[in-house]
Design a protein around this motif. Structure first.
Motif, PDB file in Angstrom:
ATOM      1  N   THR A 116      27.995  66.582  43.691  1.00 32.18           N
ATOM      2  CA  THR A 116      28.085  66.529  42.235  1.00 32.18           C
ATOM      3  C   THR A 116      27.357  67.753  41.665  1.00 32.18           C
ATOM      4  OG1 THR A 116      26.147  65.102  42.258  1.00 32.18           O
ATOM      5  CG2 THR A 116      28.284  64.025  42.011  1.00 32.18           C
ATOM      6  N   GLU A 117      27.662  67.989  40.386  1.00 30.09           N
ATOM      7  CA  GLU A 117      27.169  69.217  39.784  1.00 30.09           C
ATOM      8  C   GLU A 117      25.649  69.357  39.841  1.00 30.09           C
ATOM      9  OE1 GLU A 117      28.696  69.831  35.869  1.00 30.09           O
ATOM     10  OE2 GLU A 117      28.119  71.944  36.025  1.00 30.09           O
ATOM     11  N   GLN A 118      24.976  68.230  39.746  1.00 30.04           N
ATOM     12  CA  GLN A 118      23.500  68.330  39.748  1.00 30.04           C
ATOM     13  C   GLN A 118      22.964  68.899  41.063  1.00 30.04           C
ATOM     14  OE1 GLN A 118      21.291  64.693  39.639  1.00 30.04           O
ATOM     15  NE2 GLN A 118      22.861  63.533  40.698  1.00 30.04           N
ATOM     16  N   PHE A 119      23.804  68.954  42.076  1.00 29.12           N
ATOM     17  CA  PHE A 119      23.369  69.542  43.349  1.00 29.12           C
ATOM     18  C   PHE A 119      24.087  70.846  43.685  1.00 29.12           C
ATOM     19  CE2 PHE A 119      22.805  64.857  43.995  1.00 29.12           C
ATOM     20  CZ  PHE A 119      21.429  64.857  43.847  1.00 29.12           C
ATOM     21  N   THR A 120      25.004  71.257  42.823  1.00 31.49           N
ATOM     22  CA  THR A 120      25.712  72.512  43.116  1.00 31.49           C
ATOM     23  C   THR A 120      25.484  73.586  42.051  1.00 31.49           C
ATOM     24  OG1 THR A 120      27.681  71.669  42.008  1.00 31.49           O
ATOM     25  CG2 THR A 120      27.596  71.402  44.408  1.00 31.49           C
ATOM     26  N   SER A 147      19.280  70.100  40.367  1.00 31.93           N
ATOM     27  CA  SER A 147      19.348  70.949  39.183  1.00 31.93           C
ATOM     28  C   SER A 147      20.076  70.178  38.100  1.00 31.93           C
ATOM     29  CB  SER A 147      20.097  72.229  39.558  1.00 31.93           C
ATOM     30  OG  SER A 147      20.563  72.889  38.433  1.00 31.93           O
ATOM     31  N   ARG A 148      19.325  69.428  37.325  1.00 32.83           N
ATOM     32  CA  ARG A 148      19.934  68.623  36.264  1.00 32.83           C
ATOM     33  C   ARG A 148      19.914  69.415  34.961  1.00 32.83           C
ATOM     34  NH1 ARG A 148      21.127  63.732  36.221  1.00 32.83           N
ATOM     35  NH2 ARG A 148      20.274  63.374  34.151  1.00 32.83           N
ATOM     36  N   PRO A 149      20.881  69.117  34.070  1.00 34.73           N
ATOM     37  CA  PRO A 149      21.013  69.915  32.848  1.00 34.73           C
ATOM     38  C   PRO A 149      19.700  70.173  32.109  1.00 34.73           C
ATOM     39  CG  PRO A 149      22.736  68.250  32.984  1.00 34.73           C
ATOM     40  CD  PRO A 149      21.851  68.054  34.172  1.00 34.73           C
ATOM     41  N   ASN A 150      18.917  69.146  31.849  1.00 34.19           N
ATOM     42  CA  ASN A 150      17.696  69.390  31.079  1.00 34.19           C
ATOM     43  C   ASN A 150      16.426  69.295  31.905  1.00 34.19           C
ATOM     44  OD1 ASN A 150      19.088  69.804  28.625  1.00 34.19           O
ATOM     45  ND2 ASN A 150      19.460  67.600  28.564  1.00 34.19           N
ATOM     46  N   GLY A 151      16.592  69.324  33.196  1.00 31.44           N
ATOM     47  CA  GLY A 151      15.403  69.177  34.046  1.00 31.44           C
ATOM     48  C   GLY A 151      15.090  70.473  34.768  1.00 31.44           C
ATOM     49  N   PRO A 152      13.895  70.536  35.335  1.00 31.98           N
ATOM     50  CA  PRO A 152      13.546  71.747  36.095  1.00 31.98           C
ATOM     51  C   PRO A 152      14.356  71.829  37.386  1.00 31.98           C
ATOM     52  CG  PRO A 152      11.830  70.072  36.326  1.00 31.98           C
ATOM     53  CD  PRO A 152      12.854  69.518  35.378  1.00 31.98           C
ATOM     54  N   LYS A 153      14.621  73.023  37.841  1.00 38.97           N
ATOM     55  CA  LYS A 153      15.371  73.196  39.087  1.00 38.97           C
ATOM     56  C   LYS A 153      14.420  73.049  40.274  1.00 38.97           C
ATOM     57  CE  LYS A 153      18.581  76.421  36.921  1.00 38.97           C
ATOM     58  NZ  LYS A 153      19.105  75.301  36.159  1.00 38.97           N
ATOM     59  N   GLY A 154      14.922  72.405  41.316  1.00 40.08           N
ATOM     60  CA  GLY A 154      14.085  72.199  42.506  1.00 40.08           C
ATOM     61  C   GLY A 154      13.527  73.496  43.052  1.00 40.08           C
TER      62      GLY A 154
END
Ligand code: A3P
Length: 277
Positions: A2-6, A67-74
């Motif tokens: 899913t996008e949050q991981f790509t 990597s979520r839209p409003n969250g910090p990236k890992g």
């Protein structure tokens, strides 16, 4: 995927590992949180106990590809970690681990969990986590799991891929969730000797007591209760923490079909899972 991981893929792939990093890799729901927590306590419980009291584990042990839209990236959280070594979590199949991890000979811990308990745990996690695709009903989810239509792909490929890597990459410690349940002291011993830590008997006991399921369930820094997109009323993140809960979910027919299919997919006789302890 899913996008949050790509959506941060290039930065994940070009992530610069450091020689003393420790990577904790699992297929989803294999017990990453527990092993991450144990390692965090082993490394930093003594020197910075305040970390444990306030900072959620997912800030202490960043999730590399998240990597979520409003969250910090890992990748950013990892880069900004003030502690050494960095403990880093991933669910990536082995072939997607960034190149620098192999080049720097990073220590890696892989935790595997039997397929039946993994799919049950993943089903309930997908129900409670709004960031996951809708799991559908249990039967549909089970079917998709067998087909490998899951976020992070096929469980069968994941556990086998990492197992095969172990044959050629010596800095990989492959563990089983079931072994942790059976004897957490023995497994912690193996973990310590792999990373080169020698905690006192007292410290080890304290840490293992902290990392027991019932304790972790009540601990806000590790039970994900501060994460808004996880609805713990639907199903708690710390759900059961046992081996064999699959028996409460699989019908006899589902179990037969699953076993038949499993035999076809899991041909390596050296990789054995236990579905009860
Ligand atoms: P269940 O859903 O079967 O309860 P991950 O951390 O990789 O997402 O894995 C989550 C699974 O590990 C969940 O399984 C969770 O309850 C279980 N778990 C977490 N902490 C645990 C602990 N201390 N002991 C046993 N199981 C634990």
């Amino acid at each position: 995927m899913t996008e949050q991981f790509t959506s941060n893929w290039d930065n994940v792939q070009s992530f610069e590992a450091r020689a003393d990093d420790v990577l904790i890799a699992t297929y989803p729901k294999a017990g990453n949180t527990r092993v991450s927590y144990i390692l965090d306590l082993l490394y930093f419980g003594e020197t910075c106990p305040e970390r444990g009291a306030s900072l959620p584990l997912h800030h202490r042990v960043p999730f590399l590809e998240l990597s979520r839209p409003n969250g910090p990236k890992g990748t950013d959280v990892a880069d900004q970690l003030p502690t050494t070594p960095r403990l880093i979590k991933t669910h990536l199949p082995v072939q997607f681990i960034p190149k620098s991890f192999w080049e720097r000979d990073i220590r890696m811990i892989y935790v595997a969990r039997n397929a039946k308990d993994s799919v049950v745990s993943y089903f309930h996690f997908s129900r409670m986590n709004e960031a996951q695709p809708d799991p559908g009903d249990w039967n549909a989810f089970l079917h998709n799991f067998m087909e490998g239509n899951m976020v992070f792909g096929s469980w069968y490929d994941h556990v086998n891929g990492w197992w095969e890597k172990k044959q050629t990459y010596s800095n990989l410690h492959y563990m089983f969730y079931e072994d942790m349940i059976e004897d957490s002291g023995r497994e912690a011993e193996g973990l310590c000797s792999f990373v080169g830590l020698t905690p006192s008997v007292q410290d080890k006991e304290t840490i293992l007591a902290e990392a027991k399921f019932d304790r972790m369930k009540l601990n806000k820094t590790v039970n994900f209760s501060t994460v808004k997109y996880m609805n713990q009323n639907v199903s708690p993140f710390m759900r059961k923490g046992t081996v064999g809960d699959w028996k409460n979910h699989f019908t006899v027919a589902q179990n037969e079909t699953f076993d038949e299919d499993y035999k076809q997919k899991m041909k390596n006789p050296t990789l054995r899972f236990r579905t009860e302890v």
